[in-house]
Design a protein around this motif. Structure first.
Motif, PDB file in Angstrom:
ATOM      1  N   ARG A 191       1.125  -1.287   0.132  1.00  0.00           N
ATOM      2  CA  ARG A 191       0.101  -0.036  -0.008  1.00  0.00           C
ATOM      3  C   ARG A 191       1.064   1.733   0.263  1.00  0.00           C
ATOM      4  O   ARG A 191       0.590   1.956  -0.656  1.00  0.00           O
ATOM      5  CB  ARG A 191      -1.167   0.298   1.264  1.00  0.00           C
ATOM      6  CG  ARG A 191      -2.021  -1.361   1.176  1.00  0.00           C
ATOM      7  CD  ARG A 191      -2.787  -1.050   2.115  1.00  0.00           C
ATOM      8  NE  ARG A 191      -4.093  -2.094   1.722  1.00  0.00           N
ATOM      9  CZ  ARG A 191      -4.920  -1.809   2.717  1.00  0.00           C
ATOM     10  NH1 ARG A 191      -5.558  -0.971   3.710  1.00  0.00           N
ATOM     11  NH2 ARG A 191      -6.288  -2.836   2.219  1.00  0.00           N
ATOM     12  N   ALA A 192       2.002   0.633   1.019  1.00  0.00           N
ATOM     13  CA  ALA A 192       2.718   2.331   0.785  1.00  0.00           C
ATOM     14  C   ALA A 192       3.633   2.177  -1.007  1.00  0.00           C
ATOM     15  O   ALA A 192       3.345   3.523  -1.000  1.00  0.00           O
ATOM     16  CB  ALA A 192       4.184   2.157   1.459  1.00  0.00           C
ATOM     17  N   VAL A 193       4.374   1.530  -1.213  1.00  0.00           N
ATOM     18  CA  VAL A 193       4.712   1.194  -2.577  1.00  0.00           C
ATOM     19  C   VAL A 193       3.403   2.086  -3.467  1.00  0.00           C
ATOM     20  O   VAL A 193       3.638   3.285  -4.136  1.00  0.00           O
ATOM     21  CB  VAL A 193       4.736  -0.206  -3.459  1.00  0.00           C
ATOM     22  CG1 VAL A 193       4.856   0.383  -4.858  1.00  0.00           C
ATOM     23  CG2 VAL A 193       6.157  -0.251  -2.305  1.00  0.00           C
ATOM     24  N   GLY A 194       2.460   1.704  -3.487  1.00  0.00           N
ATOM     25  CA  GLY A 194       1.884   2.445  -4.191  1.00  0.00           C
ATOM     26  C   GLY A 194       1.031   3.993  -4.187  1.00  0.00           C
ATOM     27  O   GLY A 194       0.889   4.796  -4.781  1.00  0.00           O
ATOM     28  N   ARG A 195       1.430   4.326  -2.797  1.00  0.00           N
ATOM     29  CA  ARG A 195       0.999   5.553  -2.671  1.00  0.00           C
ATOM     30  C   ARG A 195       2.360   6.509  -2.989  1.00  0.00           C
ATOM     31  O   ARG A 195       2.864   7.795  -2.539  1.00  0.00           O
ATOM     32  CB  ARG A 195       0.780   6.248  -0.878  1.00  0.00           C
ATOM     33  CG  ARG A 195      -0.495   5.381  -0.871  1.00  0.00           C
ATOM     34  CD  ARG A 195      -1.740   5.982   0.454  1.00  0.00           C
ATOM     35  NE  ARG A 195      -0.314   6.980   1.828  1.00  0.00           N
ATOM     36  CZ  ARG A 195      -0.097   7.007   2.287  1.00  0.00           C
ATOM     37  NH1 ARG A 195       0.239   6.074   3.374  1.00  0.00           N
ATOM     38  NH2 ARG A 195       0.564   8.482   3.058  1.00  0.00           N
TER      39      ARG A 195
END
Length: 109
Positions: A86-90
């Motif tokens: 999720r952090a990679v996506g943000r």
């Protein structure tokens, strides 16, 4: 082998689990800021020595330690993995190859 994961030991404490998961995602986004831009996968997504794969392993281990120290909480591997991606996506720190196999992206050439 004893069960250690807090989620499994106390599944009804939903508010705490969600708070830890949100903090983990924030933790990863902050750690990404410490690195230059990272190319996702490249030619061989199974190259375990690729920078992204090394970063994944290192940051999951650090995040696990962080949770145990800061929250007195042992996250499951799924919680760590989900928060990481999720952090990679943000994050704006990750670059994708034009030919990364994503059918939703148009072919630039």
């Amino acid at each position: 082998m004893a069960i250690r994961y807090t989620l499994w030991l106390d599944p009804d404490d939903v508010a705490r689990h969600r708070a830890v998961e949100a903090d983990l995602e924030h933790y990863f986004v902050e750690r990404f800021a410490d690195y230059p831009h990272i190319r996702l996968f490249g030619h061989d997504p199974y190259d375990y020595d690729a920078p992204f794969n090394r970063l994944y392993d290192a940051l999951l281990a650090r995040a696990n330690d962080y949770c145990e120290r800061h929250w007195h909480y042992v996250p499951t591997p799924v919680q760590l993995n989900t928060a990481f991606f999720r952090a990679v996506g943000r994050s704006n720190k990750f670059l994708r190859d034009p030919q990364d196999g994503d059918p939703t992206r148009s072919d630039p050439g």
